[in-house]
Each structure stands twice: as C-alpha cells, then as structure tokens.
Scaffold this motif. Structure first.
Motif, mmCIF file in Angstrom:
data_model
loop_
_atom_site.group_PDB
_atom_site.id
_atom_site.type_symbol
_atom_site.label_atom_id
_atom_site.label_comp_id
_atom_site.label_asym_id
_atom_site.label_seq_id
_atom_site.Cartn_x
_atom_site.Cartn_y
_atom_site.Cartn_z
ATOM 1 N N SER A 127 0.850 -1.190 0.000
ATOM 2 C CA SER A 127 0.000 0.000 0.000
ATOM 3 C C SER A 127 0.884 1.238 0.000
ATOM 4 O O SER A 127 2.017 1.208 0.485
ATOM 5 C CB SER A 127 -0.937 0.020 1.224
ATOM 6 O OG SER A 127 -0.185 0.045 2.429
ATOM 7 N N VAL A 128 0.360 2.335 -0.576
ATOM 8 C CA VAL A 128 1.064 3.618 -0.659
ATOM 9 C C VAL A 128 0.320 4.630 0.182
ATOM 10 O O VAL A 128 -0.902 4.756 0.094
ATOM 11 C CB VAL A 128 1.177 4.100 -2.118
ATOM 12 C CG1 VAL A 128 1.894 5.438 -2.179
ATOM 13 C CG2 VAL A 128 1.908 3.061 -2.955
ATOM 14 N N ASP A 129 1.083 5.359 1.014
ATOM 15 C CA ASP A 129 0.496 6.361 1.904
ATOM 16 C C ASP A 129 1.164 7.702 1.634
ATOM 17 O O ASP A 129 2.390 7.826 1.699
ATOM 18 C CB ASP A 129 0.699 5.953 3.366
ATOM 19 C CG ASP A 129 0.049 6.933 4.332
ATOM 20 O OD1 ASP A 129 -0.790 7.744 3.883
ATOM 21 O OD2 ASP A 129 0.387 6.890 5.534
ATOM 22 N N THR A 130 0.359 8.698 1.320
ATOM 23 C CA THR A 130 0.873 10.058 1.068
ATOM 24 C C THR A 130 0.200 11.093 1.956
ATOM 25 O O THR A 130 0.332 12.296 1.723
ATOM 26 C CB THR A 130 0.639 10.447 -0.402
ATOM 27 O OG1 THR A 130 -0.768 10.360 -0.703
ATOM 28 C CG2 THR A 130 1.410 9.529 -1.336
ATOM 29 N N GLU A 131 -0.512 10.643 2.998
ATOM 30 C CA GLU A 131 -1.255 11.578 3.844
ATOM 31 C C GLU A 131 -0.341 12.362 4.779
ATOM 32 O O GLU A 131 -0.704 13.444 5.219
ATOM 33 C CB GLU A 131 -2.301 10.811 4.658
ATOM 34 C CG GLU A 131 -3.386 10.168 3.795
ATOM 35 C CD GLU A 131 -4.409 9.430 4.638
ATOM 36 O OE1 GLU A 131 -4.205 9.377 5.879
ATOM 37 O OE2 GLU A 131 -5.389 8.915 4.078
ATOM 38 N N THR A 132 0.815 11.837 5.126
ATOM 39 C CA THR A 132 1.693 12.505 6.078
ATOM 40 C C THR A 132 2.648 13.503 5.428
ATOM 41 O O THR A 132 3.476 14.099 6.120
ATOM 42 C CB THR A 132 2.527 11.454 6.837
ATOM 43 O OG1 THR A 132 3.312 10.705 5.885
ATOM 44 C CG2 THR A 132 1.631 10.489 7.600
ATOM 45 N N GLY A 133 2.533 13.696 4.143
ATOM 46 C CA GLY A 133 3.450 14.601 3.449
ATOM 47 C C GLY A 133 4.610 13.874 2.833
ATOM 48 O O GLY A 133 5.311 14.425 1.975
ATOM 49 N N ASP A 134 4.891 12.650 3.255
ATOM 50 C CA ASP A 134 5.916 11.802 2.668
ATOM 51 C C ASP A 134 5.238 10.675 1.906
ATOM 52 O O ASP A 134 4.196 10.168 2.325
ATOM 53 C CB ASP A 134 6.841 11.215 3.740
ATOM 54 C CG ASP A 134 7.667 12.295 4.418
ATOM 55 O OD1 ASP A 134 7.983 13.282 3.749
ATOM 56 O OD2 ASP A 134 7.970 12.140 5.617
#
Length: 353
Positions: A127-134
């Motif tokens: 999974s890809v997470d971009t919610e934290t700015g990274d």
C-alpha cells in the motif's frame, strides 16, 4: 519493509521553470556542497534535528538497552540556495530528486524465494500512503507457523502433563507419594510455562492460545495440589484420637448419588445377628424366664441406640475421600476437555481469518 521518499512540493507549472531554476543554482551560481551554506563562515549553522519513532523492537531490563526503528529529520537554511519565486512562475519549493512512491503491479515477487522450514507465507500485500506529506510504501507479509514441530515439542507434552495431573485422584489416600506426585506435576507445569513463555512474543495486546491453555492447566495443577493435601487431612479424621463427624452435606450428596456404604452393610449384618439373638432368647426356658424378661427391655434399648448411631455415622471419612476423588476427577477432566476444545476452535478460527 518501509521505503520513504519525498513528494513533489514544487509549485511551478512547467518543467522549464524547474530546469531554469536548477541551472541558475547549480551551474550559474556554482553551488559547492563542500562549503558550509552560510554567508558568515565564522558562525555556526543552526540545524533542527527531529527523531521520528516508528516502533520499539526490544527492551532489555538487565542490560538497560532499547532497540527501536526510527529515522532522523534534519533541517537547516542554505544561504546559497536562494531565488526570487516571481522569476520562476512563483516556485517556492523544489526538491531534487522529486520522488513519489508507486507500487508495482505484482507487489512482492517471490520467484527466487526459498521455502522456510518453520513458516509458510499465506498472503502478501502493499500500500502507498501520502497523507503525512511523505510518500510511503508498505510491504506486508502474512505468515503461518508450520504446526508439526510445535505440536510435537509443545502441545503434546502439555496435554500429557494435564492428563498426568488428573491421575493424582486415582492414587489411594493411604499412599504416601500422593502429595509428592501432585507437587511434582505442578513443578513440571511451572518449568514448562517458563520455557514456552521465553519462545513466545511478550505482547500484552494479544496473548497466544498456547499460553492461555498452559496458564489454565497450571492453575488447575495448583488447585489439585491444594485439594490433595486437604484430602490427606480428611482421611486422618477416622483415627480414634480425632474422631470427627461427617458433615450432613456430604452425606446428603453421597445418598443422592447412591454411593454404597460399607458401614451400612455392616449395620444390616449386625441387625440380623441381633434378630437371631432375640429369637433365640425368646425360646421358653423355665429356669431363666424371669431373667430374660428383665434383660429384654435393656437389650432393645441398646439396639435402638446402636441403630441411631449407625444412622449418624453412615459413611466413614475414608469413603468420603474416595467419593471426593471421583467427583474432583470428573470436574477437572471436564475443565481439561473444555479448555482444549476451546483452544482448538480458537486456533481454527484464526487460521481461517
């Protein structure tokens, strides 16, 4: 596995703005990374350091060490990387290289994976997470333990000890090794609990079913040891020096369960002997007729008192102990079966989920 990269913060509209800005900073201005990025070289550079803690892997109380998974974030102002945003289509932020994590179409590829002797891979995902700015990509692997070795080395010995624990009620109360037997099984459970606990993860949020079953059986072993010592004490109440009456509750339970009493049988035999003696004494005898008439009321009174005493002492403490052995054996056998089936059902549900 976690890979972390920076998301594109550049606010320019075209690639020409980024190329022009990069050419200006690194080619025209001649940026030199080996020179401290400050105008006054006599002053120190203020660097902001932040620790991003991801997980606590291990804590050793003996050596007072802590193992963690974390990364450092460093920020400082570079005096040599300055530009006018209006000259580059209002570009305020730019990162080189600009990276955004994108998962592959296959996720985790196991074409070259060698099978493990203790674990099976039953599922994998990413999974890809971009919610934290990274931009963060997470690869997850779900494992299942191969049960054969664990069953032979852990499960079967625990079940065998639990069955041996029940055998404490099968030993006669006169056996001097009964208490020692129960204590030995309890110590075996305690040692086995220590061994199994050292091989399982120390986690308070989710406890393994093996640890739960072992704790239940260790508790039962403790109760069995206490009960065996109490039954040994009850068996000594039949001695002449400390004659104690059997409680009515136990007598009532033994009657309801139709427990056969040896004292009751002896009482019946005594009554038959008394009747035969009465019938023989009732034969006419001219020489002793007067004496028999005087002794008959006294003898009947003694028989009545004997019947009352026999009714009160219907069961001996030895019989009570044997009765309690059977009852306790059945109770702890039910507890063993129920706990074992519960753990098996729970393990099956976890395997399905």
């Amino acid at each position: 596995m976690i890979l972390i990269g920076r998301t594109p913060y550049a606010t320019c509209q075209t690639a020409a703005n980024v190329k022009a800005l990069r050419t200006k900073l690194f080619t025209t201005d001649g940026y030199e990374p080996r020179v401290r990025p400050i105008d006054d070289q006599s002053l120190p550079i203020a660097i902001t350091v932040d620790l991003y803690l991801l997980a606590i892997n291990d804590l050793s109380e003996v050596s007072e060490t802590l193992k963690t998974t974390a990364f450092l974030g460093l920020e400082w102002e570079d005096a040599f990387l300055r530009w006018t945003p209006a000259s580059y289509n209002k570009t305020e932020y730019a990162f080189w290289p600009q990276v955004e994590m994108v998962g592959g179409s296959k996720g985790i590829i196991m074409d070259y994976y060698e099978a493990n002797s203790g674990w099976d891979i039953i599922d994998s995902s990413w999974s890809v997470d971009t919610e934290t700015g990274d931009s963060t990509i997470n690869f997850s692997i779900r494992l299942r333990r191969k049960p054969l070795y664990f069953m032979l080395s852990v499960i079967f010995p625990i079940i065998a000890l639990a069955i041996l624990n029940l055998c404490a009620f099968l030993l006669p109360n006169e056996c001097g090794e009964r208490a020692g037997y129960a204590i030995t099984v309890f110590l075996a459970f305690a040692v086995f609990l220590t061994i199994v606990s050292s091989s399982l993860p120390q986690n308070s949020e989710s406890v393994s079913l093996v640890a739960i079953f072992l704790i239940i059986q260790t508790t039962c072993s403790t109760l069995i040891t206490i009960l065996v010592l109490a039954l040994l004490r009850l068996g000594s109440f039949d001695e002449k020096d400390e004659k104690v009456a059997v409680p009515r509750v136990l007598t009532f339970l033994m009657r309801k369960l139709k427990w056969k009493s040896r004292s009751k049988c002896s009482k019946v035999e005594t009554e038959k002997d008394g009747k035969m003696h009465d019938s023989q004494s009732s034969l006419p005898d001219a020489s002793e007729s007067k004496v028999s008439r005087i002794e008959m009321p006294t003898q009947l009174h003694e028989n009545r008192l004997f019947k009352e005493a026999s009714t009160v002492d219907e069961f001996s403490w030895k019989e009570v102990v044997v009765f309690l052995d059977v009852v306790l054996f059945v109770i702890f056998a039910i507890i063993l079966t129920t706990s074992l089936l519960g753990c098996l059902v729970g393990a099956q549900r976890n395997a399905v989920n």
